[in-house]
Design an enzyme around this catalytic site. Sequence first.
Site, mmCIF file in Angstrom:
data_model
loop_
_atom_site.group_PDB
_atom_site.id
_atom_site.type_symbol
_atom_site.label_atom_id
_atom_site.label_comp_id
_atom_site.label_asym_id
_atom_site.label_seq_id
_atom_site.Cartn_x
_atom_site.Cartn_y
_atom_site.Cartn_z
ATOM 1 N N SER A 44 0.873 -1.181 0.000
ATOM 2 C CA SER A 44 0.000 0.000 0.000
ATOM 3 C C SER A 44 0.908 1.228 0.000
ATOM 4 C CB SER A 44 -0.925 -0.010 1.221
ATOM 5 O OG SER A 44 -0.196 0.149 2.415
ATOM 6 N N HIS A 149 -3.677 -5.760 2.340
ATOM 7 C CA HIS A 149 -2.734 -6.763 2.867
ATOM 8 C C HIS A 149 -3.362 -8.149 3.017
ATOM 9 C CE1 HIS A 149 0.123 -3.558 4.778
ATOM 10 N NE2 HIS A 149 0.139 -3.552 3.475
ATOM 11 N N GLN A 158 -6.936 -1.746 6.985
ATOM 12 C CA GLN A 158 -5.738 -2.544 6.710
ATOM 13 C C GLN A 158 -5.089 -3.158 7.951
ATOM 14 O OE1 GLN A 158 -2.778 -1.019 3.707
ATOM 15 N NE2 GLN A 158 -1.458 -0.902 5.495
ATOM 16 N N GLU A 159 -4.965 -2.362 9.017
ATOM 17 C CA GLU A 159 -4.233 -2.881 10.179
ATOM 18 C C GLU A 159 -4.905 -2.515 11.496
ATOM 19 O OE1 GLU A 159 -0.118 -1.532 9.875
ATOM 20 O OE2 GLU A 159 -0.272 -1.734 7.702
ATOM 21 N N GLU A 201 1.231 -9.368 6.941
ATOM 22 C CA GLU A 201 2.086 -9.052 8.080
ATOM 23 C C GLU A 201 1.817 -9.957 9.281
ATOM 24 O OE1 GLU A 201 1.519 -4.884 8.764
ATOM 25 O OE2 GLU A 201 2.555 -4.325 6.926
ATOM 26 N N ASP A 237 -4.177 1.293 11.407
ATOM 27 C CA ASP A 237 -3.710 1.936 10.185
ATOM 28 C C ASP A 237 -4.869 1.806 9.200
ATOM 29 O OD1 ASP A 237 -2.619 2.931 7.921
ATOM 30 O OD2 ASP A 237 -0.932 1.521 7.784
ATOM 31 N N GLU A 282 -3.377 5.791 12.140
ATOM 32 C CA GLU A 282 -2.496 6.121 11.016
ATOM 33 C C GLU A 282 -3.339 6.293 9.748
ATOM 34 O OE1 GLU A 282 0.714 3.259 10.796
ATOM 35 O OE2 GLU A 282 0.893 3.495 8.630
ATOM 36 N N ASP A 308 1.388 8.511 7.283
ATOM 37 C CA ASP A 308 2.295 7.591 6.586
ATOM 38 C C ASP A 308 2.299 7.979 5.102
ATOM 39 O OD1 ASP A 308 3.659 5.470 5.439
ATOM 40 O OD2 ASP A 308 2.120 3.976 5.823
ATOM 41 N N LYS A 333 9.722 5.431 7.148
ATOM 42 C CA LYS A 333 10.140 4.271 6.354
ATOM 43 C C LYS A 333 11.257 4.762 5.444
ATOM 44 C CE LYS A 333 5.504 2.199 5.961
ATOM 45 N NZ LYS A 333 4.257 2.353 5.185
ATOM 46 N N HIS A 361 8.337 -1.043 9.545
ATOM 47 C CA HIS A 361 8.598 -2.084 8.557
ATOM 48 C C HIS A 361 7.748 -1.839 7.308
ATOM 49 C CE1 HIS A 361 4.960 -4.768 10.022
ATOM 50 N NE2 HIS A 361 4.606 -3.524 9.792
ATOM 51 N N ARG A 362 7.880 -2.709 6.307
ATOM 52 C CA ARG A 362 6.995 -2.722 5.144
ATOM 53 C C ARG A 362 6.226 -4.043 5.180
ATOM 54 N NH1 ARG A 362 7.627 1.994 1.878
ATOM 55 N NH2 ARG A 362 5.488 1.345 1.497
ATOM 56 N N SER A 363 5.187 -4.119 4.377
ATOM 57 C CA SER A 363 4.414 -5.367 4.411
ATOM 58 C C SER A 363 5.215 -6.540 3.833
ATOM 59 C CB SER A 363 3.072 -5.199 3.713
ATOM 60 O OG SER A 363 3.237 -4.592 2.460
ATOM 61 N N LYS A 384 6.895 0.121 14.434
ATOM 62 C CA LYS A 384 5.811 -0.727 13.911
ATOM 63 C C LYS A 384 6.471 -1.870 13.144
ATOM 64 C CE LYS A 384 2.801 0.234 10.402
ATOM 65 N NZ LYS A 384 1.562 0.550 9.662
HETATM 66 C C1 2PG Z 1 1.779 0.636 5.939
HETATM 67 C C2 2PG Z 1 2.717 -0.451 5.524
HETATM 68 C C3 2PG Z 1 3.332 -1.285 6.602
HETATM 69 P P1 2PG Z 1 3.112 -1.208 3.082
HETATM 70 O O1 2PG Z 1 0.835 0.987 5.224
HETATM 71 O O2 2PG Z 1 2.009 1.230 6.977
HETATM 72 O O3 2PG Z 1 2.456 -1.769 7.546
HETATM 73 O O4 2PG Z 1 2.259 -1.188 4.460
HETATM 74 O O5 2PG Z 1 4.476 -1.641 3.410
HETATM 75 O O6 2PG Z 1 2.358 -2.192 2.229
HETATM 76 O O7 2PG Z 1 3.090 0.188 2.519
HETATM 77 MG MG MG Z 2 0.543 2.819 6.751
#
Ligand code: 2PG
Ligand code: MG
Length: 420
Positions: A44, A149, A158-159, A201, A237, A282, A308, A333, A361-363, A384
């Site tokens: 994402s 995800h 998403q999270e 994740e 998130d 987020e 983000d 990131k 982190h990334r997914s 995270k």
């Molecule tokens: C996010 C990330 C990580 P992605 O949206 O914060 O959780 O996802 O790495 O797919 O951008």
């Molecule tokens: Mg995010």
Amino acid sequence: MAGPAKITSLAARRVLDSRGESTVEVDLFGGGMMARVAAPSGKSRGRWEVQPFPDGGVDEAVERARKLLAPELSGMNADRQQQIDEKLHEVDGTDRFSRIGGNTAYAVSIAAALLSSKVHKKPLYQKLAGSGKVRISLPLGNVVGGGTHAKGKRTDIQEFLVVPSKASSAAQAAEANIKVHSEVAQLAVQKGSPMIGKGDEGGYVLDMTTEQALELISSACQTVSLATGADVRIGLDVAASSLWSKKEDAYVYKRDGRKLSEGEQIDFVLGLIERHRLVYVEDPLHEDAFEAFAELRKKAGGTLICGDDLLVTNTARIQQALKHGSANAIIVKTNQVGTLSDSRRAVQKAQSAGYVTVMSHRSGEVCSGELAQVAVGLSCPMIKCGVIGGERISKLNELIRIEEDAEKRKILAGMARIPA
Ligand code: 2PG
Ligand code: MG
């Protein structure tokens, strides 16, 4: 004292991330040492992030690292992070790392820091932190995963994240989150979820509405908080750019069966914050909604409203957010922006404005722990990095090691705290 960490050579190759997708890995050699870093990849991704790979993909990235970067970096001093990172920008020559790829820039930049830390026998977190004490970042991880995800029937959001706000050690923090994760599975089964899968994740994929998922997680958090004293709190998130439909001028929740205007989205999120005592939200709005973010932040009390996709670790976008009052937390990131120096600038700018910085982190991840070293080194109160799965646990285990090391060196100031 070892001499400067002079780079002698660079190797690059195509490897796989936790999703099974290709990414780039770099080895930097110098001072009798080797530093190896593979880049994680997002799904994402924000529209304003740098380009992860050049046109031509990972193979082209590997080719360009070998041909363009190796000769330029050879002979440079890895102790001079700024110079290395400037060189990456210079060789690339674009403002989005379109030529060498942001993931290659990430891998080389972090590998240089790691090489320097190895040559001088100083842990990376301490090298980055400089003198003074360090705090262990609080792990924020998702127990339920949906949106882009996950596949099939899933939550729109998403999270669904948890953070042990009063954890007394890195190990207790990681274990509290893991307990919530398994409690969630148990409760979901009790509620009749036919089969529980996991998202990219490691969070469970539940065929539930936003509200149902939050009720279940709240109850899991209460059980675990009582048992551990870690006061595990909930975050989200929303990744709202993936819910946003420009055509319909609305946030579209397929599973929940509703379409929300901007104002309704703000009210919806405020309701969730209130009902579930959320400490962290987020990307509650899409990636260009600086003003709507500001409206929400003003009404959200002490809850962390985190950018983000909105901020993409970019100082110019942070400046815009400061002008509007859009956020009070930021996701960091490094591969959104390419280099460690660029990330450090973003962290410093955000921290001096009072933002809570959340290293992330990334997914699509790799099984290594540098992320934890960078999080503690740059004084991020949160990291995270997921809850479970080898590529997530590698960061949590690294936090445990950092805590032990910092204690030995008498530079440990305990676990970080967030306004909760
Ligand atoms: C996010 C990330 C990580 P992605 O949206 O914060 O959780 O996802 O790495 O797919 O951008
Ligand atoms: Mg995010």
